[in-house]
Design a protein around this motif. Structure first.
Motif, PDB file in Angstrom:
ATOM      1  N   ILE A 103     -16.473  34.749 -27.736  1.00 43.41           N
ATOM      2  CA  ILE A 103     -16.107  34.526 -26.330  1.00 43.41           C
ATOM      3  C   ILE A 103     -15.446  33.165 -26.161  1.00 43.41           C
ATOM      4  O   ILE A 103     -14.468  33.031 -25.412  1.00 43.41           O
ATOM      5  CB  ILE A 103     -17.346  34.693 -25.423  1.00 43.41           C
ATOM      6  CG1 ILE A 103     -17.698  36.176 -25.378  1.00 43.41           C
ATOM      7  CG2 ILE A 103     -17.089  34.141 -24.038  1.00 43.41           C
ATOM      8  CD1 ILE A 103     -18.841  36.558 -24.540  1.00 43.41           C
ATOM      9  N   TRP A 104     -15.935  32.166 -26.864  1.00 45.07           N
ATOM     10  CA  TRP A 104     -15.339  30.831 -26.769  1.00 45.07           C
ATOM     11  C   TRP A 104     -13.876  30.874 -27.217  1.00 45.07           C
ATOM     12  O   TRP A 104     -13.007  30.283 -26.580  1.00 45.07           O
ATOM     13  CB  TRP A 104     -16.144  29.841 -27.595  1.00 45.07           C
ATOM     14  CG  TRP A 104     -15.623  28.439 -27.504  1.00 45.07           C
ATOM     15  CD1 TRP A 104     -14.952  27.759 -28.456  1.00 45.07           C
ATOM     16  CD2 TRP A 104     -15.732  27.564 -26.384  1.00 45.07           C
ATOM     17  NE1 TRP A 104     -14.633  26.503 -28.014  1.00 45.07           N
ATOM     18  CE2 TRP A 104     -15.103  26.349 -26.737  1.00 45.07           C
ATOM     19  CE3 TRP A 104     -16.302  27.670 -25.113  1.00 45.07           C
ATOM     20  CZ2 TRP A 104     -15.015  25.263 -25.875  1.00 45.07           C
ATOM     21  CZ3 TRP A 104     -16.218  26.586 -24.256  1.00 45.07           C
ATOM     22  CH2 TRP A 104     -15.587  25.408 -24.634  1.00 45.07           C
ATOM     23  N   ARG A 105     -13.603  31.596 -28.306  1.00 49.34           N
ATOM     24  CA  ARG A 105     -12.213  31.722 -28.778  1.00 49.34           C
ATOM     25  C   ARG A 105     -11.364  32.509 -27.793  1.00 49.34           C
ATOM     26  O   ARG A 105     -10.196  32.198 -27.594  1.00 49.34           O
ATOM     27  CB  ARG A 105     -12.178  32.379 -30.155  1.00 49.34           C
ATOM     28  CG  ARG A 105     -12.374  31.368 -31.260  1.00 49.34           C
ATOM     29  CD  ARG A 105     -12.144  31.989 -32.633  1.00 49.34           C
ATOM     30  NE  ARG A 105     -13.430  31.900 -33.314  1.00 49.34           N
ATOM     31  CZ  ARG A 105     -14.089  32.899 -33.849  1.00 49.34           C
ATOM     32  NH1 ARG A 105     -13.596  34.095 -33.835  1.00 49.34           N
ATOM     33  NH2 ARG A 105     -15.246  32.704 -34.434  1.00 49.34           N
ATOM     34  N   LEU A 106     -11.936  33.540 -27.182  1.00 44.22           N
ATOM     35  CA  LEU A 106     -11.190  34.327 -26.202  1.00 44.22           C
ATOM     36  C   LEU A 106     -10.833  33.514 -24.961  1.00 44.22           C
ATOM     37  O   LEU A 106      -9.797  33.739 -24.348  1.00 44.22           O
ATOM     38  CB  LEU A 106     -12.005  35.553 -25.773  1.00 44.22           C
ATOM     39  CG  LEU A 106     -12.091  36.695 -26.765  1.00 44.22           C
ATOM     40  CD1 LEU A 106     -13.104  37.720 -26.304  1.00 44.22           C
ATOM     41  CD2 LEU A 106     -10.722  37.340 -26.934  1.00 44.22           C
ATOM     42  N   LEU A 107     -11.696  32.589 -24.612  1.00 43.51           N
ATOM     43  CA  LEU A 107     -11.487  31.789 -23.402  1.00 43.51           C
ATOM     44  C   LEU A 107     -10.756  30.473 -23.689  1.00 43.51           C
ATOM     45  O   LEU A 107     -10.787  29.567 -22.863  1.00 43.51           O
ATOM     46  CB  LEU A 107     -12.840  31.497 -22.731  1.00 43.51           C
ATOM     47  CG  LEU A 107     -13.621  32.723 -22.261  1.00 43.51           C
ATOM     48  CD1 LEU A 107     -14.983  32.303 -21.740  1.00 43.51           C
ATOM     49  CD2 LEU A 107     -12.842  33.483 -21.210  1.00 43.51           C
ATOM     50  N   ALA A 108     -10.089  30.385 -24.812  1.00 43.88           N
ATOM     51  CA  ALA A 108      -9.430  29.136 -25.217  1.00 43.88           C
ATOM     52  C   ALA A 108      -8.371  28.681 -24.223  1.00 43.88           C
ATOM     53  O   ALA A 108      -8.155  27.480 -24.049  1.00 43.88           O
ATOM     54  CB  ALA A 108      -8.814  29.297 -26.598  1.00 43.88           C
ATOM     55  N   GLU A 109      -7.717  29.612 -23.541  1.00 43.19           N
ATOM     56  CA  GLU A 109      -6.665  29.238 -22.607  1.00 43.19           C
ATOM     57  C   GLU A 109      -7.173  28.991 -21.195  1.00 43.19           C
ATOM     58  O   GLU A 109      -6.396  28.620 -20.317  1.00 43.19           O
ATOM     59  CB  GLU A 109      -5.574  30.307 -22.608  1.00 43.19           C
ATOM     60  CG  GLU A 109      -4.870  30.385 -23.955  1.00 43.19           C
ATOM     61  CD  GLU A 109      -3.741  31.392 -23.954  1.00 43.19           C
ATOM     62  OE1 GLU A 109      -3.227  31.711 -22.861  1.00 43.19           O
ATOM     63  OE2 GLU A 109      -3.377  31.841 -25.037  1.00 43.19           O
ATOM     64  N   ALA A 115     -14.593  27.771 -19.249  1.00 44.73           N
ATOM     65  CA  ALA A 115     -14.911  28.452 -20.509  1.00 44.73           C
ATOM     66  C   ALA A 115     -16.311  28.079 -20.987  1.00 44.73           C
ATOM     67  O   ALA A 115     -17.072  28.939 -21.444  1.00 44.73           O
ATOM     68  CB  ALA A 115     -13.874  28.097 -21.564  1.00 44.73           C
ATOM     69  N   LEU A 116     -16.659  26.815 -20.857  1.00 48.91           N
ATOM     70  CA  LEU A 116     -17.994  26.357 -21.259  1.00 48.91           C
ATOM     71  C   LEU A 116     -19.068  26.982 -20.377  1.00 48.91           C
ATOM     72  O   LEU A 116     -20.110  27.430 -20.879  1.00 48.91           O
ATOM     73  CB  LEU A 116     -18.060  24.831 -21.197  1.00 48.91           C
ATOM     74  CG  LEU A 116     -19.350  24.189 -21.685  1.00 48.91           C
ATOM     75  CD1 LEU A 116     -19.600  24.527 -23.151  1.00 48.91           C
ATOM     76  CD2 LEU A 116     -19.294  22.691 -21.501  1.00 48.91           C
ATOM     77  N   LEU A 117     -18.824  27.050 -19.079  1.00 45.25           N
ATOM     78  CA  LEU A 117     -19.792  27.638 -18.153  1.00 45.25           C
ATOM     79  C   LEU A 117     -20.005  29.123 -18.450  1.00 45.25           C
ATOM     80  O   LEU A 117     -21.146  29.582 -18.539  1.00 45.25           O
ATOM     81  CB  LEU A 117     -19.326  27.448 -16.704  1.00 45.25           C
ATOM     82  CG  LEU A 117     -20.219  28.082 -15.641  1.00 45.25           C
ATOM     83  CD1 LEU A 117     -21.571  27.382 -15.604  1.00 45.25           C
ATOM     84  CD2 LEU A 117     -19.545  28.040 -14.294  1.00 45.25           C
TER      85      LEU A 117
END
Length: 151
Positions: A103-109, A115-117
């Protein structure tokens, strides 16, 4: 999860079955695996996010992150509490890493704080699920002797 005593040790101890727990476990897993990915995909769609995460993709992600639950649930039947807690920590680490890193990689943009939240909330839900399973389905069992027949 179904049996109150995992091992009778060859003695004449009674096994106590609770199939209601199986129904609860299936319901919890089904709700978790469908509602959380739907909420994640829906939220990203609502935000018009540049991250394309379709519901089927998020459903697959959650399914894959939960596959380690199968061998872990068998190993959690070991009747030593310290072994169970080590297994829970390993489960949190492996399953949580698959989920949060993906998920962290998916939310990179996305904006970093958002993204952290999102990742933190999903990780907290995942840890809560694992702890719920441990505390409700694999709690320290007590071995009670079978009632002696009266003559």
């Amino acid at each position: 999860a179904v049996v109150s005593t995992q091992s009778t040790g060859g003695s004449d101890k009674e096994w106590s079955y609770d199939f209601k727990k199986v129904t609860i476990a299936a319901t919890v897993v089904f709700l978790y695996v469908t509602l959380v990915p739907a909420a994640l995909s829906g939220y990203l769609w609502w935000r018009k996010s540049s991250t394309e995460l379709k519901f089927t993709e998020s459903l697959s992600l959650y399914g894959y992150s939960l596959t380690v639950f199968i061998p872990a649930s068998i190993l959690l039947c070991i009747n030593h509490e310290w072994v169970r807690w080590i297994l829970v920590l390993v489960l949190i680490g492996t399953s949580g890493a698959v989920l949060t890193l993906t998920i962290w990689r998916l939310l990179a943009e996305e904006p970093r704080q958002l993204a952290l939240l999102i990742t933190a909330v999903l990780a907290a839900l995942h840890v809560s699920l694992i702890l719920l399973f441990k505390m409700y389905f694999f709690a320290q069992s007590s071995v009670e002797p079978a009632p002696t027949p009266t003559r």
